[in-house]
Write a protein that holds these residues in place. Structure first.
Motif, PDB file in Angstrom:
ATOM      1  N   MET A   1      -0.099   2.132   1.676  1.00 29.12           N
ATOM      2  CA  MET A   1      -1.473   1.882   1.373  1.00 29.12           C
ATOM      3  C   MET A   1      -2.201   1.258   2.559  1.00 29.12           C
ATOM      4  SD  MET A   1      -1.260   0.351  -2.479  1.00 29.12           S
ATOM      5  CE  MET A   1      -0.008  -0.817  -1.988  1.00 29.12           C
ATOM      6  N   ILE A   2      -1.577   0.276   3.161  1.00 33.90           N
ATOM      7  CA  ILE A   2      -2.227  -0.399   4.280  1.00 33.90           C
ATOM      8  C   ILE A   2      -2.367   0.541   5.463  1.00 33.90           C
ATOM      9  CG2 ILE A   2      -1.998  -2.268   5.963  1.00 33.90           C
ATOM     10  CD1 ILE A   2      -0.830  -3.974   3.690  1.00 33.90           C
ATOM     11  N   SER A   3      -1.359   1.361   5.706  1.00 34.79           N
ATOM     12  CA  SER A   3      -1.476   2.305   6.826  1.00 34.79           C
ATOM     13  C   SER A   3      -2.582   3.322   6.568  1.00 34.79           C
ATOM     14  CB  SER A   3      -0.143   3.002   7.092  1.00 34.79           C
ATOM     15  OG  SER A   3       0.244   3.791   5.989  1.00 34.79           O
ATOM     16  N   ALA A   4      -2.796   3.687   5.321  1.00 40.49           N
ATOM     17  CA  ALA A   4      -3.896   4.597   4.978  1.00 40.49           C
ATOM     18  C   ALA A   4      -5.236   3.915   5.247  1.00 40.49           C
ATOM     19  CB  ALA A   4      -3.793   5.033   3.523  1.00 40.49           C
ATOM     20  N   ALA A   5      -5.354   2.642   4.888  1.00 35.27           N
ATOM     21  CA  ALA A   5      -6.586   1.888   5.141  1.00 35.27           C
ATOM     22  C   ALA A   5      -6.839   1.744   6.637  1.00 35.27           C
ATOM     23  CB  ALA A   5      -6.515   0.524   4.474  1.00 35.27           C
ATOM     24  N   ILE A   6      -5.781   1.519   7.401  1.00 39.80           N
ATOM     25  CA  ILE A   6      -5.917   1.412   8.855  1.00 39.80           C
ATOM     26  C   ILE A   6      -6.415   2.729   9.428  1.00 39.80           C
ATOM     27  CG2 ILE A   6      -4.621   1.161  11.017  1.00 39.80           C
ATOM     28  CD1 ILE A   6      -2.890  -0.958   9.509  1.00 39.80           C
ATOM     29  N   ALA A   7      -5.893   3.836   8.943  1.00 38.41           N
ATOM     30  CA  ALA A   7      -6.332   5.145   9.418  1.00 38.41           C
ATOM     31  C   ALA A   7      -7.822   5.356   9.143  1.00 38.41           C
ATOM     32  CB  ALA A   7      -5.505   6.247   8.762  1.00 38.41           C
ATOM     33  N   VAL A   8      -8.263   4.967   7.964  1.00 35.28           N
ATOM     34  CA  VAL A   8      -9.687   5.088   7.622  1.00 35.28           C
ATOM     35  C   VAL A   8     -10.526   4.216   8.549  1.00 35.28           C
ATOM     36  CG1 VAL A   8     -11.421   4.603   5.854  1.00 35.28           C
ATOM     37  CG2 VAL A   8      -9.276   5.728   5.221  1.00 35.28           C
ATOM     38  N   HIS A   9     -10.089   2.983   8.739  1.00 42.53           N
ATOM     39  CA  HIS A   9     -10.839   2.041   9.586  1.00 42.53           C
ATOM     40  C   HIS A   9     -10.920   2.531  11.024  1.00 42.53           C
ATOM     41  CE1 HIS A   9     -11.543  -1.735  11.860  1.00 42.53           C
ATOM     42  NE2 HIS A   9     -12.372  -1.968  10.844  1.00 42.53           N
ATOM     43  N   GLN A  10      -9.823   3.046  11.537  1.00 39.13           N
ATOM     44  CA  GLN A  10      -9.822   3.532  12.919  1.00 39.13           C
ATOM     45  C   GLN A  10     -10.719   4.754  13.087  1.00 39.13           C
ATOM     46  OE1 GLN A  10      -5.606   4.077  13.619  1.00 39.13           O
ATOM     47  NE2 GLN A  10      -5.402   2.042  14.520  1.00 39.13           N
ATOM     48  N   THR A  11     -10.831   5.550  12.054  1.00 37.47           N
ATOM     49  CA  THR A  11     -11.668   6.749  12.124  1.00 37.47           C
ATOM     50  C   THR A  11     -13.147   6.415  11.979  1.00 37.47           C
ATOM     51  OG1 THR A  11      -9.887   8.092  11.215  1.00 37.47           O
ATOM     52  CG2 THR A  11     -12.104   9.017  11.091  1.00 37.47           C
ATOM     53  N   LEU A  12     -13.475   5.505  11.070  1.00 37.78           N
ATOM     54  CA  LEU A  12     -14.876   5.245  10.740  1.00 37.78           C
ATOM     55  C   LEU A  12     -15.489   4.034  11.424  1.00 37.78           C
ATOM     56  CD1 LEU A  12     -14.879   5.947   6.903  1.00 37.78           C
ATOM     57  CD2 LEU A  12     -15.556   7.478   8.758  1.00 37.78           C
ATOM     58  N   LEU A  25     -10.663   6.420   1.758  1.00 35.03           N
ATOM     59  CA  LEU A  25      -9.339   5.895   1.445  1.00 35.03           C
ATOM     60  C   LEU A  25      -8.698   6.717   0.331  1.00 35.03           C
ATOM     61  CD1 LEU A  25      -7.079   3.889   1.931  1.00 35.03           C
ATOM     62  CD2 LEU A  25      -8.306   2.243   0.478  1.00 35.03           C
ATOM     63  N   ALA A  26      -9.478   7.111  -0.660  1.00 34.20           N
ATOM     64  CA  ALA A  26      -8.951   7.973  -1.725  1.00 34.20           C
ATOM     65  C   ALA A  26      -8.445   9.289  -1.144  1.00 34.20           C
ATOM     66  CB  ALA A  26     -10.026   8.234  -2.776  1.00 34.20           C
ATOM     67  N   HIS A  27      -9.203   9.864  -0.232  1.00 35.60           N
ATOM     68  CA  HIS A  27      -8.766  11.106   0.411  1.00 35.60           C
ATOM     69  C   HIS A  27      -7.468  10.894   1.189  1.00 35.60           C
ATOM     70  CE1 HIS A  27      -8.825  14.821   2.686  1.00 35.60           C
ATOM     71  NE2 HIS A  27      -8.668  14.082   3.773  1.00 35.60           N
ATOM     72  N   GLU A  28      -7.400   9.785   1.912  1.00 31.49           N
ATOM     73  CA  GLU A  28      -6.207   9.484   2.715  1.00 31.49           C
ATOM     74  C   GLU A  28      -4.981   9.289   1.826  1.00 31.49           C
ATOM     75  OE1 GLU A  28      -4.306   9.278   6.260  1.00 31.49           O
ATOM     76  OE2 GLU A  28      -6.475   9.580   6.100  1.00 31.49           O
ATOM     77  N   LEU A  29      -5.138   8.556   0.720  1.00 32.01           N
ATOM     78  CA  LEU A  29      -4.022   8.365  -0.207  1.00 32.01           C
ATOM     79  C   LEU A  29      -3.578   9.696  -0.795  1.00 32.01           C
ATOM     80  CD1 LEU A  29      -5.261   5.157  -2.076  1.00 32.01           C
ATOM     81  CD2 LEU A  29      -3.392   5.293  -0.415  1.00 32.01           C
ATOM     82  N   ARG A  30      -4.539  10.514  -1.200  1.00 30.96           N
ATOM     83  CA  ARG A  30      -4.235  11.832  -1.781  1.00 30.96           C
ATOM     84  C   ARG A  30      -3.465  12.692  -0.778  1.00 30.96           C
ATOM     85  NH1 ARG A  30      -9.112  12.987  -2.663  1.00 30.96           N
ATOM     86  NH2 ARG A  30      -9.229  11.894  -4.657  1.00 30.96           N
ATOM     87  N   ARG A  37      -5.706   6.126  -9.169  1.00 32.06           N
ATOM     88  CA  ARG A  37      -6.904   6.448  -9.943  1.00 32.06           C
ATOM     89  C   ARG A  37      -8.064   5.685  -9.325  1.00 32.06           C
ATOM     90  NH1 ARG A  37      -6.658   5.176 -15.797  1.00 32.06           N
ATOM     91  NH2 ARG A  37      -5.175   3.520 -15.327  1.00 32.06           N
ATOM     92  N   GLN A  38      -9.232   6.291  -9.381  1.00 31.56           N
ATOM     93  CA  GLN A  38     -10.413   5.727  -8.741  1.00 31.56           C
ATOM     94  C   GLN A  38     -11.451   5.337  -9.791  1.00 31.56           C
ATOM     95  OE1 GLN A  38     -11.749   8.439  -5.742  1.00 31.56           O
ATOM     96  NE2 GLN A  38     -13.348   7.099  -4.999  1.00 31.56           N
ATOM     97  N   GLN A  39     -12.123   4.208  -9.558  1.00 30.26           N
ATOM     98  CA  GLN A  39     -13.182   3.721 -10.447  1.00 30.26           C
ATOM     99  C   GLN A  39     -12.701   3.641 -11.904  1.00 30.26           C
ATOM    100  OE1 GLN A  39     -16.282   2.371  -9.693  1.00 30.26           O
ATOM    101  NE2 GLN A  39     -15.333   2.377  -7.669  1.00 30.26           N
ATOM    102  N   VAL A  40     -11.622   2.917 -12.089  1.00 31.70           N
ATOM    103  CA  VAL A  40     -10.989   2.770 -13.397  1.00 31.70           C
ATOM    104  C   VAL A  40     -11.743   1.707 -14.206  1.00 31.70           C
ATOM    105  CG1 VAL A  40      -8.848   2.155 -14.593  1.00 31.70           C
ATOM    106  CG2 VAL A  40      -8.762   3.388 -12.402  1.00 31.70           C
ATOM    107  N   GLY A  41     -12.237   2.094 -15.375  1.00 30.84           N
ATOM    108  CA  GLY A  41     -12.924   1.150 -16.242  1.00 30.84           C
ATOM    109  C   GLY A  41     -11.988   0.057 -16.720  1.00 30.84           C
ATOM    110  N   VAL A  61      -3.486   1.915  -7.567  1.00 25.76           N
ATOM    111  CA  VAL A  61      -2.456   2.696  -6.880  1.00 25.76           C
ATOM    112  C   VAL A  61      -1.128   2.589  -7.620  1.00 25.76           C
ATOM    113  CG1 VAL A  61      -1.216   3.010  -4.706  1.00 25.76           C
ATOM    114  CG2 VAL A  61      -3.634   2.356  -4.684  1.00 25.76           C
ATOM    115  N   GLU A  62      -0.556   3.761  -7.912  1.00 27.84           N
ATOM    116  CA  GLU A  62       0.743   3.850  -8.586  1.00 27.84           C
ATOM    117  C   GLU A  62       0.776   3.048  -9.891  1.00 27.84           C
ATOM    118  OE1 GLU A  62       3.244   5.811  -7.615  1.00 27.84           O
ATOM    119  OE2 GLU A  62       2.482   6.418  -5.656  1.00 27.84           O
ATOM    120  N   GLU A  63      -0.383   2.852 -10.507  1.00 31.31           N
ATOM    121  CA  GLU A  63      -0.521   2.080 -11.753  1.00 31.31           C
ATOM    122  C   GLU A  63      -0.053   0.632 -11.594  1.00 31.31           C
ATOM    123  OE1 GLU A  63      -2.126   3.133 -14.546  1.00 31.31           O
ATOM    124  OE2 GLU A  63      -2.536   4.980 -13.442  1.00 31.31           O
TER     125      GLU A  63
END
Length: 114
Positions: A1-12, A25-30, A37-41, A61-63
């Protein structure tokens, strides 16, 4: 998860809206095959009443792990309190607070355990 966030941060880089970081980040995790799950009530149980009060988890992430995304000048105690409340209400124990509005993402990461 953290490596996915780092990838997003480095790109954007910093300076965008939270919703942009969340979508990326959702795209990167996918793309990495990580279940989420995203935007879970998240209902509030008030006494014996279940209320839909508009609370939403950014990512679950992963429930198991709640990810709360921010794009703010600095993380404040209220952000920790928000995530702790989400953990209590959801019955989960682990959360990750990610502030993308920093030069180095490591400065914007907080692990929160209930």
């Amino acid at each position: 998860m953290i490596s996915a966030a780092i990838a997003v941060h480095q790109t954007l880089d910093p300076g965008l809206l939270e919703s942009v970081y969340e979508a990326c980040l959702a795209h990167e995790l996918r793309s990495r095959g990580i279940a989420f799950r995203q935007q879970v009530g998240l209902p509030v149980i008030y006494g014996e009443i279940r209320l839909e009060a508009g609370l939403r988890l950014d990512l679950l992430v992963e429930e198991l792990v709640i990810i709360e995304i921010k794009a703010v000048d600095a993380l404040n105690p209220i952000h920790d309190a928000q995530l702790l409340t989400y953990l209590k209400l959801s019955g989960r124990r682990l959360g990750l607070l990610i502030n993308f509005n920093v030069v180095v993402l490591k400065q914007g990461l907080r692990r929160v355990v209930l």
